[in-house]
Motif scaffolding. Structure first.
Motif, mmCIF file in Angstrom:
data_model
loop_
_atom_site.group_PDB
_atom_site.id
_atom_site.type_symbol
_atom_site.label_atom_id
_atom_site.label_comp_id
_atom_site.label_asym_id
_atom_site.label_seq_id
_atom_site.Cartn_x
_atom_site.Cartn_y
_atom_site.Cartn_z
ATOM 1 N N GLU A 113 0.752 -1.215 0.007
ATOM 2 C CA GLU A 113 0.103 -0.064 0.080
ATOM 3 C C GLU A 113 0.927 1.149 0.077
ATOM 4 O O GLU A 113 0.530 2.189 -0.602
ATOM 5 N N GLU A 132 -3.825 -0.911 -11.535
ATOM 6 C CA GLU A 132 -2.318 -1.333 -11.282
ATOM 7 C C GLU A 132 -2.059 -1.870 -10.048
ATOM 8 O O GLU A 132 -1.440 -2.924 -9.760
ATOM 9 N N ARG A 133 -2.891 -1.472 -8.978
ATOM 10 C CA ARG A 133 -2.500 -2.043 -7.618
ATOM 11 C C ARG A 133 -3.328 -3.575 -7.623
ATOM 12 O O ARG A 133 -2.805 -4.344 -6.891
ATOM 13 N N GLU A 134 -4.502 -3.617 -8.520
ATOM 14 C CA GLU A 134 -4.927 -4.827 -8.578
ATOM 15 C C GLU A 134 -4.709 -5.839 -9.322
ATOM 16 O O GLU A 134 -5.364 -7.070 -9.696
ATOM 17 N N GLU A 135 -3.763 -5.546 -10.238
ATOM 18 C CA GLU A 135 -3.059 -6.394 -11.340
ATOM 19 C C GLU A 135 -2.671 -7.882 -10.750
ATOM 20 O O GLU A 135 -2.009 -7.555 -9.584
ATOM 21 N N LEU A 136 -3.017 -8.739 -11.555
ATOM 22 C CA LEU A 136 -2.785 -10.035 -10.996
ATOM 23 C C LEU A 136 -1.843 -10.614 -11.829
ATOM 24 O O LEU A 136 -1.624 -10.301 -13.054
ATOM 25 N N GLN A 143 -2.655 -14.011 -7.327
ATOM 26 C CA GLN A 143 -1.959 -13.129 -6.497
ATOM 27 C C GLN A 143 -1.774 -11.823 -7.121
ATOM 28 O O GLN A 143 -1.530 -11.887 -8.474
ATOM 29 N N ARG A 144 -1.828 -10.823 -6.350
ATOM 30 C CA ARG A 144 -1.585 -9.555 -6.905
ATOM 31 C C ARG A 144 -0.104 -9.465 -7.401
ATOM 32 O O ARG A 144 0.690 -9.805 -6.604
ATOM 33 N N LEU A 145 0.195 -8.753 -8.642
ATOM 34 C CA LEU A 145 1.581 -8.719 -8.972
ATOM 35 C C LEU A 145 2.526 -8.018 -8.039
ATOM 36 O O LEU A 145 3.664 -8.482 -7.608
ATOM 37 N N HIS A 200 2.319 -7.486 -4.869
ATOM 38 C CA HIS A 200 2.325 -8.095 -3.557
ATOM 39 C C HIS A 200 3.445 -9.365 -3.892
ATOM 40 O O HIS A 200 4.249 -9.664 -2.991
ATOM 41 N N ASN A 201 3.187 -9.985 -4.962
ATOM 42 C CA ASN A 201 4.306 -11.208 -5.511
ATOM 43 C C ASN A 201 5.686 -10.670 -5.485
ATOM 44 O O ASN A 201 6.336 -11.203 -4.926
#
Length: 311
Positions: free
Chosen positions: A29, A41-45, A51-53, A55-56
């Motif tokens: 965040e 972009e924040r929700e892109e998987l 998984q979100r990109l 976060h990964n």
């Protein structure tokens, strides 16, 4: 803007860890805010959709720095900078990446044992990773990129083999696929109906369900890759559907549909699905038509619940 690769994220993640104990979602965040990432972009998987990109990539940045001793994980799901990490930040590094982490013995041992590093001759602080096109990708991204490449190659092989066989074989492919997808009841019932009508551009009709409560009309065109299905062919098919009182139909081709054909079908009152060669190949792979499993690889993760002791 594009989401930075996991190596570019290492320094921002370490700085956040230096500000206090944190978690990947919280770090994501903050970094997203700093980079000005859009909601999309924040929700892109990841391509797998699991998984979100962002976060990964933060996870892998944290994981690698933990292996180098720059980050400690005091409790489940949380991480903080280590003394070694503080020492590195005190030098005001412009960037932290795998090549930099290779200066640490712990990481060199981990990375070399993982089979991903190629060391060059020199003293320990000069060990580097041989550059590669996938250097900015996380291991999961590399796996998924390889999987997509294999799927693309397999899809091309499927279409090539269909074109090498007879038109009747193509009809059988459609039967097998539709039955695998749950249409037409049995192979026998589907085969009896597909290819039997020959009414003004309709190649066949197949039951939508085993009881035959509704029917789907089929048109199939076995064209080479350089020949597109145009609007006139789709329009002729639709004209036949009107005469039959049909409301659901599928137009399948081994090639492509022209833009005019696609636009025409999109604005029709009747429900008509266009399946081009790419989608046909993807569906055959998804429903195991004309393909078989050659190898299965399992990827396992740590079971955090197993190690969670009751407080």
């Amino acid at each position: 803007m594009a989401i930075p690769d996991y190596q570019t994220l290492m320094l921002p993640v370490l700085r956040l860890a230096a500000a206090g104990e944190t978690r990947v979602p919280d770090a994501a965040e903050t970094i997203a805010d700093d980079l000005g990432l859009s909601a999309a972009e924040r929700e892109e998987l990841l391509p797998s959709g699991r998984q979100r990109l962002l976060h990964n990539r933060i996870h892998w940045a944290k994981f690698y720095m933990n292996k180098a001793g720059l980050i400690d994980q005091p409790r489940r799901g949380r991480f903080v900078v280590s003394e070694t990490g503080k020492q590195l930040l005190s030098t005001s590094p412009e960037r932290i990446d795998v090549a930099r982490l290779m200066q640490y013995q712990e990481f060199r041992e981990f990375y070399t044992n993982a089979g991903t590093a190629k060391e060059v001759d020199g003293p320990p602080d000069q060990h580097q990773v041989a550059p590669s096109p996938s250097a900015g990708q996380t291991p999961e991204e590399q796996i998924e990129a390889a999987h997509r490449a294999l799927q693309t190659a397999l899809r091309g092989e499927l279409l090539q083999r269909i074109l090498q066989n007879s038109p009747s074989f193509f009809e059988q492919v459609i039967v097998d696929l539709l039955v695998a997808m749950g249409y037409g009841g049995s192979h026998r019932n589907a085969a009896e109906q597909l290819g039997r009508t020959g009414d003004g551009g309709v190649d066949g009709v197949i039951n939508e369900d085993r009881l035959g409560l509704d029917r789907v009309y089929i048109q199939a065109k076995r064209y080479g890759p350089n020949v597109s299905v145009g609007r006139p062919e789709v329009q002729a098919f639709v004209g036949s559907l009107v005469g039959l009182g049909a409301s659901k139909s599928v137009f399948v081709t081994t090639s492509t549909f022209s833009q005019h054909a696609t636009d025409f079908a999109r604005h029709l009152s009747q429900r008509i699905i266009l399946i081009d060669g790419v989608r046909l190949g993807d569906l055959m792979i998804e429903y195991n038509v004309g393909v078989r499993v050659a190898r299965t690889v399992e990827f396992k993760r740590l079971d955090e619940d197993f190690f969670a002791e009751d407080q």
